[in-house]
Design a protein around this motif. Structure first.
Motif: not given
Length: 469
Positions: A1-9, A223-227, A276-281, A335-338
């Motif tokens: 669902m997501g792109g590349t994540q930078d794991h460092t700072h 994220g997915a529109e259906t999430a 990669g949580l299953s939400v439409r953020l 009207e989001p779920d949260l």
């Protein structure tokens, strides 16, 4: 669902791979000291005794090896079951140890200890010369090192936003930070400014009109529109002079942090997309500078909001709730779920709860309980204050639908929350965080300076609800 994540700072190096050799750091609860002491090499036991080590919380002993190098570190935990025990106490270690590679032993919660270490390694060094090398930690066995790295990196990026002075971070730079976030994770960003902003988000436009740095409404989706739909809204006031109701100079000294709500929302979104949580953020950030000029909005002005409600301006220094009102109206329309909003909104919340404990407002009792539990689990606590409906009359206006302030000394955090609630009537699962966004002094894992309070809490809440697919 997501792109590349930078794991460092760049100012918070991540964990080293598990199994990497390192100097052992033994975390010692007071009750276990006798057993730990008995297991030391005789020379190390004698050295600990000679230097007076005791396993009080935060006490440190550097023990030599046979060649005179650093062989072991002892770090006192005190009583981990004590009510006042700091579960992030391992975050003191990066500031106490010499540069090198270390591995922890005996942590009651290895995940929390490793995260505290990384958060304690943070430093805002953009404007200072000198080295940036810090002690490095080997990932403990049986923890999700990638998860810890992602969370620590998101916290560090959010702290950087709050710590950056306003001359280098205005509305355009807040937009750039959201666009960089979108690029990391494959999200989409839309920005409304200029005449479109004046038409569609009139309160955002009015608050930002006094600054030469143009205001804008930033809208990220991922994220997915259906999430399940989760929307985060963050107050992005890059600097707050108070407007024509100008603050005294002492009250302006930390106003670069008035975009701390936006930084917390951005950091939480970073964690959610990285996992990669299953939400439409959806992330909405109204970004402005509340400045003083001939174009600034005035006390006594009556402004029409995106929602159609008219607002009398009782005080131009209550600008955060104005820009959030338009942003919440946009969020509420679907009207989001949260729906969660983050804001450095009132001094009243700080008087009530202090700088370390953000205020939580929600009408949803089940949501309040879930948020409190997530805060405890993430070591990112909040405290619920009431949305006492009768206080809404304090916002009555004789010339408009409501005033942006109560005009009195009482219940300032509650009346601000009640003001915001008027602009999200459709969404029942709505939480408002009134946070400080700043650590006034250094605590373990929380260096003095900008802080993304409630970001880790929200991530823990959403992770428990919407695990990755």
């Amino acid at each position: 669902m997501g792109g590349t994540q930078d794991h460092t700072h760049d100012t918070t190096p991540g964990l080293l791979p598990a199994g990497t050799p390192g100097v052992p750091v033994t975390l010692v609860p007071a009750a276990d000291w006798a057993a730990v002491e008995a297991g030391l090499e005789p020379a190390q036991r004698a050295f600990a005794t000679a230097t007076g080590f005791a396993p009080k919380a935060g006490r440190l002993a550097l023990l030599p090896d046979a060649e005179g190098g650093l062989g072991r570190v002892l770090f006192g935990l005190g009583d981990p079951e004590a009510p006042a025990h700091d579960r992030l106490i391992a975050g003191k270690l990066p500031g106490l140890l010499p540069v090198g590679t270390y591995r922890m032993e005996g942590a009651p919660d290895p995940h929390a200890a490793a995260l505290a270490w990384l958060m304690g390694s943070y430093g805002f060094r953009r404007y200072r010369s000198g080295g940036t090398e810090t002690p490095r930690l080997v990932a403990p066995e049986d923890v999700d090192a990638d998860e810890i790295d992602r969370v620590a990196a998101a916290v560090a990026r959010g702290r950087d936003l709050v710590n950056t002075p306003a001359n280098d971070l205005g509305p355009a730079e807040i937009e750039a930070a959201v666009r960089a976030l979108a690029e990391r994770h494959g999200a989409r960003v839309g920005v409304t400014e200029g005449e479109d902003l004046a038409r569609d988000f009139p309160l955002v436009h009015a608050v930002g009109a006094g600054s030469p740095r143009a205001p804008r409404l930033i809208d990220l989706t991922w994220g997915a529109e259906t999430a399940p739909r989760v929307t985060l809204v963050g107050k992005g006031v890059a600097f707050d002079t108070g407007g024509l109701d100008i603050k005294p100079s002492a009250a302006m000294l930390l106003m670069k942090k008035d975009m701390g709500g936006a930084a917390a929302a951005i950091a939480a979104a970073d964690m959610v997309m990285g996992a990669g949580l299953s939400v439409r953020l959806r992330l909405i950030v109204p970004a402005v500078e509340n400045a003083v000029s001939g174009e600034a909005f005035r006390p006594g002005d009556v402004l029409r909001s995106r929602a159609g409600l008219t607002v009398e301006i009782g005080n131009t220094d209550a600008e955060g709730r104005l820009i959030l009102a338009d942003a919440l109206a946009l969020a509420d329309a679907e009207e989001p779920d949260l729906l969660i909003n983050f804001a450095t909104l009132t001094g009243a919340a700080r008087v009530a709860l202090g700088p370390d404990l953000p205020a939580l407002f929600t009408e949803d009792d089940a949501l309040a309980e879930a948020i409190a539990a997530a805060g405890r689990a993430a070591i990112d606590p909040v405290w619920r204050l009431p949305l006492h409906a009768p206080y809404a009359s304090l916002l009555d206006s004789k010339v408009a639908d409501l005033n942006n302030v109560s005009g009195g000394p009482f219940a300032g955090a509650i009346t601000a929350a009640l003001f915001l609630r008027r602009f999200a009537p459709r969404t029942r699962a709505h939480a408002h965080f009134d946070l400080y966004g700043w650590n006034p002094s250094t605590k373990p894992g929380r260096p003095e300076g900008g802080e993304v309070q409630t970001a880790r809490l929200v991530y823990a809440l959403l992770k428990a609800r919407y695990a990755a697919a």
